[in-house]
Design an enzyme around this catalytic site. Structure first.
Site, mmCIF file in Angstrom:
data_model
loop_
_atom_site.group_PDB
_atom_site.id
_atom_site.type_symbol
_atom_site.label_atom_id
_atom_site.label_comp_id
_atom_site.label_asym_id
_atom_site.label_seq_id
_atom_site.Cartn_x
_atom_site.Cartn_y
_atom_site.Cartn_z
ATOM 1 N N CYS A 160 0.830 -1.211 0.000
ATOM 2 C CA CYS A 160 0.000 0.000 0.000
ATOM 3 C C CYS A 160 0.865 1.262 0.000
ATOM 4 O O CYS A 160 1.501 1.565 -0.977
ATOM 5 C CB CYS A 160 -0.998 -0.043 1.153
ATOM 6 N N HIS B 136 -3.663 -5.536 1.199
ATOM 7 C CA HIS B 136 -2.953 -5.764 2.474
ATOM 8 C C HIS B 136 -2.927 -7.242 2.861
ATOM 9 O O HIS B 136 -3.838 -7.696 3.556
ATOM 10 C CB HIS B 136 -3.654 -4.978 3.582
ATOM 11 N N GLU C 18 -1.197 -8.575 5.099
ATOM 12 C CA GLU C 18 -1.030 -8.724 6.551
ATOM 13 C C GLU C 18 -2.369 -8.670 7.287
ATOM 14 O O GLU C 18 -2.450 -8.999 8.466
ATOM 15 C CB GLU C 18 -0.053 -7.664 7.098
#
Lengths: 81, 244
Positions: free
Chosen positions: B94, B211, B213
């Site tokens: 990002c 994302h 994560e």
């Protein structure tokens, strides 16, 4: 001396913000508005600098930081203060 | 001298003022994957001892001027450039991707999302290149569900650059629908050619807008992001164990 720096998206690069403003203007009855391009305006003050060296540092700072030349063009005016 | 297979890897996660996914990444690296996460402040000048670097998501320097434009001049970036020139793996997520673009690690630039919104939602992406250090545990063409959260993810590259990316398999992820079709309606932000992630020509730097994560463990009911971390860590273990 002061530099007025204008940074705009290159021609042909889609400008979603300009487009939204243009549509709003049309909605408000400004029918003649065909296109709006949005950009950034910066004023940079210089102290005790020759015009020539100010100019070369303006170009340098635009290329390095102020503009992303992949998508943006810049132009500037130098104003004696 | 290489690492033994069981030694934990050292993953450096760079913290800029305004980063906000740094701890999420550290959590995945350490708690989920069982390796060592090191938060590195952007004023540091070395990444010595690190096996890979993650530039996390967030709003470095408040997104002032342009996303990533000021962070790219942080002192740590020179060390990361040297690390990457030596073949070190660098993953930008990002805002990390935006920084990699501004810093010239990856070609192109980000524009505002076409609809001007900050978009925070799950998207589907297709793995276009499953032969990278970041995707080799995915199947070619695999569809992953990954969340995005950005206002400037509208990737742009000029026609020459875009052709080069296409010709050299540098496009790693494309936005698609849940059946894997990369269409205009499955493109959340107006990104050219539905691009969600690219790698550099050497293959050791990846920028990705979604994302991973945020979906790398069971509690999220979506573990697709795990594949990206797993790929990266396995690549590192393979590489280092070869060097023993």
């Amino acid at each position: 001396m002061k530099a007025k720096i204008y940074i705009t998206l290159k021609n042909g690069i889609h400008d979603p913000q300009g487009r939204a403003v243009q549509q709003s203007l049309n909605m408000l009855g400004f029918d003649a508005v065909q296109d709006v391009r949005m950009g950034k305006f910066l004023e940079v003050d210089f102290q005790d600098t020759e015009k020539e060296s100010a100019e070369s540092s303006i170009k340098n700072m635009c290329q390095k930081l102020l503009a992303n030349t992949v998508i943006e063009d810049f132009r500037y005016e130098i104003v004696e203060t | 001298m290489g690492k033994k297979r069981h030694d934990p890897l050292n993953i450096g996660i760079i913290v800029f003022p305004g980063s906000n996914c740094d701890r999420d990444c550290a959590h995945v690296v350490s708690e989920v994957m069982g390796h060592a996460a090191h938060l590195i402040w952007h004023q540091e000048r070395t990444v010595q001892g690190m096996d890979a670097i993650i530039l996390p998501g967030g709003f470095s320097y408040g997104d002032y001027l342009r996303t990533g434009s000021i962070a790219r001049f942080s002192p740590i970036m020179e060390a990361i450039l040297e690390f990457s020139n030596q073949g070190g793996l660098v993953l930008g997520i990002c805002n990390g991707f935006q920084i990699l673009l501004e810093a010239g690690f990856l070609p192109g630039a980000m524009l505002r999302n076409t609809d001007l919104s900050f978009i925070c939602e799950d998207t589907y992406v297709r793995v276009e290149n499953a032969a990278t250090p970041f995707t080799h545990t995915c199947k070619p063409g695999q569809i992953l569900k990954l969340p995005i959260a950005h206002a400037e993810g509208n990737y742009y590259a000029d026609p020459v650059t875009l052709s080069a990316l296409q010709a050299t398999a540098q496009i790693v992820f494309r936005y698609c629908d849940k059946d894997g079709h990369a269409t205009t309606t499955s493109n959340p932000n107006g990104s050219i050619d539905n691009i969600a992630g690219i790698r550099n020509a050497q293959g050791n730097v990846l920028g990705i807008m979604p994302h991973p994560e945020r979906c790398a463990e069971e509690i999220f009911r979506n573990q697709n992001g795990h594949l990206i971390f797993e790929s990266m860590l396995i690549s590192l273990l393979g590489k280092t164990s070869l060097a023993v």
